[in-house]
Design an enzyme around this catalytic site. Sequence first.
Site, PDB file in Angstrom:
ATOM      1  N   LYS A  14     -22.082 -29.789 -11.639  1.00 34.64           N
ATOM      2  CA  LYS A  14     -21.299 -31.038 -11.721  1.00 34.64           C
ATOM      3  C   LYS A  14     -21.727 -32.025 -10.633  1.00 34.64           C
ATOM      4  O   LYS A  14     -21.955 -33.197 -10.908  1.00 34.64           O
ATOM      5  CB  LYS A  14     -19.792 -30.745 -11.573  1.00 34.64           C
ATOM      6  N   ARG A  89      -8.324 -30.058 -13.004  1.00 33.30           N
ATOM      7  CA  ARG A  89      -8.617 -28.626 -12.996  1.00 33.30           C
ATOM      8  C   ARG A  89      -7.445 -27.787 -13.488  1.00 33.30           C
ATOM      9  O   ARG A  89      -7.533 -26.587 -13.499  1.00 33.30           O
ATOM     10  CB  ARG A  89      -8.904 -28.220 -11.563  1.00 33.30           C
ATOM     11  N   ARG A 128     -27.194 -21.172  -2.679  1.00 32.14           N
ATOM     12  CA  ARG A 128     -26.797 -22.327  -1.865  1.00 32.14           C
ATOM     13  C   ARG A 128     -26.089 -21.868  -0.589  1.00 32.14           C
ATOM     14  O   ARG A 128     -26.239 -22.483   0.461  1.00 32.14           O
ATOM     15  CB  ARG A 128     -25.890 -23.266  -2.666  1.00 32.14           C
ATOM     16  N   ARG A 134     -21.088 -23.721   3.301  1.00 30.29           N
ATOM     17  CA  ARG A 134     -19.793 -23.711   2.597  1.00 30.29           C
ATOM     18  C   ARG A 134     -19.259 -22.282   2.600  1.00 30.29           C
ATOM     19  O   ARG A 134     -19.871 -21.388   2.012  1.00 30.29           O
ATOM     20  CB  ARG A 134     -19.973 -24.202   1.154  1.00 30.29           C
ATOM     21  N   ARG A 146     -13.320 -17.799  -7.516  1.00 30.08           N
ATOM     22  CA  ARG A 146     -13.380 -19.197  -7.998  1.00 30.08           C
ATOM     23  C   ARG A 146     -13.575 -19.223  -9.507  1.00 30.08           C
ATOM     24  O   ARG A 146     -12.971 -20.029 -10.217  1.00 30.08           O
ATOM     25  CB  ARG A 146     -14.528 -19.948  -7.302  1.00 30.08           C
TER      26      ARG A 146
HETATM   27  P1  AP5 Z   1     -23.590 -28.124  -7.994  1.00 32.01           P
HETATM   28  O1  AP5 Z   1     -24.185 -29.340  -8.590  1.00 32.01           O
HETATM   29  O2  AP5 Z   1     -23.059 -28.199  -6.627  1.00 32.01           O
HETATM   30  O3  AP5 Z   1     -22.483 -27.510  -8.991  1.00 32.01           O
HETATM   31  P2  AP5 Z   1     -20.941 -27.809  -9.055  1.00 32.01           P
HETATM   32  O4  AP5 Z   1     -20.527 -27.566 -10.444  1.00 32.01           O
HETATM   33  O5  AP5 Z   1     -20.652 -29.130  -8.448  1.00 32.01           O
HETATM   34  O6  AP5 Z   1     -20.437 -26.609  -8.145  1.00 32.01           O
HETATM   35  P3  AP5 Z   1     -19.365 -26.589  -6.969  1.00 32.01           P
HETATM   36  O7  AP5 Z   1     -19.782 -25.576  -5.974  1.00 32.01           O
HETATM   37  O8  AP5 Z   1     -19.055 -27.940  -6.500  1.00 32.01           O
HETATM   38  O9  AP5 Z   1     -18.196 -25.911  -7.726  1.00 32.01           O
HETATM   39  P4  AP5 Z   1     -16.697 -25.998  -7.579  1.00 32.01           P
HETATM   40  O10 AP5 Z   1     -16.235 -26.675  -8.804  1.00 32.01           O
HETATM   41  O11 AP5 Z   1     -16.177 -24.637  -7.310  1.00 32.01           O
HETATM   42  O12 AP5 Z   1     -16.463 -26.787  -6.219  1.00 32.01           O
HETATM   43  P5  AP5 Z   1     -15.570 -28.021  -5.812  1.00 32.01           P
HETATM   44  O13 AP5 Z   1     -16.202 -28.632  -4.661  1.00 32.01           O
HETATM   45  O14 AP5 Z   1     -15.214 -28.845  -6.978  1.00 32.01           O
HETATM   46  O15 AP5 Z   1     -24.683 -26.967  -8.108  1.00 32.01           O
HETATM   47  C1  AP5 Z   1     -24.484 -25.701  -7.528  1.00 32.01           C
HETATM   48  C2  AP5 Z   1     -25.822 -25.163  -6.992  1.00 32.01           C
HETATM   49  O16 AP5 Z   1     -26.721 -24.960  -8.097  1.00 32.01           O
HETATM   50  C3  AP5 Z   1     -26.539 -26.129  -6.039  1.00 32.01           C
HETATM   51  O17 AP5 Z   1     -27.190 -25.417  -5.049  1.00 32.01           O
HETATM   52  C4  AP5 Z   1     -27.541 -26.847  -6.962  1.00 32.01           C
HETATM   53  O18 AP5 Z   1     -28.664 -27.288  -6.272  1.00 32.01           O
HETATM   54  C5  AP5 Z   1     -27.879 -25.757  -7.958  1.00 32.01           C
HETATM   55  N1  AP5 Z   1     -28.221 -26.291  -9.292  1.00 32.01           N
HETATM   56  C6  AP5 Z   1     -27.666 -27.370  -9.910  1.00 32.01           C
HETATM   57  N2  AP5 Z   1     -28.216 -27.546 -11.133  1.00 32.01           N
HETATM   58  C7  AP5 Z   1     -29.128 -26.543 -11.292  1.00 32.01           C
HETATM   59  C8  AP5 Z   1     -30.015 -26.196 -12.357  1.00 32.01           C
HETATM   60  N3  AP5 Z   1     -30.059 -26.908 -13.490  1.00 32.01           N
HETATM   61  N4  AP5 Z   1     -30.785 -25.099 -12.188  1.00 32.01           N
HETATM   62  C9  AP5 Z   1     -30.736 -24.352 -11.031  1.00 32.01           C
HETATM   63  N5  AP5 Z   1     -29.915 -24.655  -9.986  1.00 32.01           N
HETATM   64  C10 AP5 Z   1     -29.120 -25.740 -10.119  1.00 32.01           C
HETATM   65  O19 AP5 Z   1     -14.227 -27.267  -5.348  1.00 32.01           O
HETATM   66  C11 AP5 Z   1     -14.194 -26.475  -4.199  1.00 32.01           C
HETATM   67  C12 AP5 Z   1     -12.762 -26.005  -3.945  1.00 32.01           C
HETATM   68  O20 AP5 Z   1     -11.934 -27.146  -3.666  1.00 32.01           O
HETATM   69  C13 AP5 Z   1     -12.068 -25.308  -5.112  1.00 32.01           C
HETATM   70  O21 AP5 Z   1     -12.359 -23.917  -5.143  1.00 32.01           O
HETATM   71  C14 AP5 Z   1     -10.599 -25.584  -4.800  1.00 32.01           C
HETATM   72  O22 AP5 Z   1     -10.133 -24.740  -3.792  1.00 32.01           O
HETATM   73  C15 AP5 Z   1     -10.649 -27.000  -4.248  1.00 32.01           C
HETATM   74  N6  AP5 Z   1     -10.497 -28.028  -5.306  1.00 32.01           N
HETATM   75  C16 AP5 Z   1     -11.390 -28.987  -5.650  1.00 32.01           C
HETATM   76  N7  AP5 Z   1     -10.922 -29.749  -6.643  1.00 32.01           N
HETATM   77  C17 AP5 Z   1      -9.695 -29.275  -6.945  1.00 32.01           C
HETATM   78  C18 AP5 Z   1      -8.713 -29.639  -7.903  1.00 32.01           C
HETATM   79  N8  AP5 Z   1      -8.910 -30.663  -8.760  1.00 32.01           N
HETATM   80  N9  AP5 Z   1      -7.552 -28.925  -7.935  1.00 32.01           N
HETATM   81  C19 AP5 Z   1      -7.336 -27.903  -7.072  1.00 32.01           C
HETATM   82  N10 AP5 Z   1      -8.223 -27.498  -6.146  1.00 32.01           N
HETATM   83  C20 AP5 Z   1      -9.398 -28.181  -6.080  1.00 32.01           C
HETATM   84 MG    MG Z   2     -19.357 -29.811  -6.900  1.00 28.60          MG
END
Ligand code: AP5
Ligand code: MG
Length: 195
Positions: A14, A89, A128, A134, A146
Amino acid sequence: MFNIILFGPPGSGKGTQSEKLVMKYRLKHLSTGDILRSEIYEQTALGMEAKKLMDKGFLVPDEVVIGMISSLLDANPKAHGFLFDGFPRTSAQAEALDKLLQLKKTSISVMLALKVGEEELVKRLLKRGQTSGRPDDNNDSVIRERILEYHKKTTPVADHYKKENKAIMVNGEGSVDEIFKALCKEIESRINEIL
Ligand code: AP5
Ligand code: MG
């Protein structure tokens, strides 16, 4: 306005794809994960509370993230569209977002959902974790937690937008550029009917 939800499990790409999409379509990127991490970095009270849950792989409370999104929508009155990344979410967040957008006389144009297998997600996040600092990427069991939270609480969000015929599945495995092209194709087939 053209408002996109980029949906998908942790590690589905994402953040990676959002960066490219907001450049191309000049959207305002709203990532609740990034906003929460900047609150942690600044050691605010909100950040310190959120950190306890994030480090274990649990979602933070709905009212916290809904409040953040509400302020950011108000703070960007001139945006010609938003890209929501990692929000909504839960069903409660999706309902709140619909209401907030309604107040602005707009709505979600499309939800693009990245589909990636679980082993690939774990592999990407552990990789990562070696460099990102992180805490939630460092350990296999937090990553699994997660993904579990996603299955329990987040998948109903896709059903919410499926009912409105707005949810589109996109293959999230392959090269970053291939996936970006597939997302752009879906956007471009809809952008004219919406703008
Ligand atoms: P990346 O692009 O970072 O993927 P992502 O889907 O953004 O993954 P996140 O780690 O951000 O997931 P998340 O949804 O758990 O985290 P968030 O910050 O939202 O890619 C991941 C890796 O893969 C990178 O190293 C990238 O380079 C690699 N990659 C990308 N594309 C690739 C490809 N095609 N091939 C190979 N490799 C690739 O949330 C974190 C925490 O915050 C949650 O757990 C929760 O506690 C809290 N939180 C956030 N939002 C909310 C909400 N709305 N409600 C409640 N809690 C929340
Ligand atoms: Mg993300």
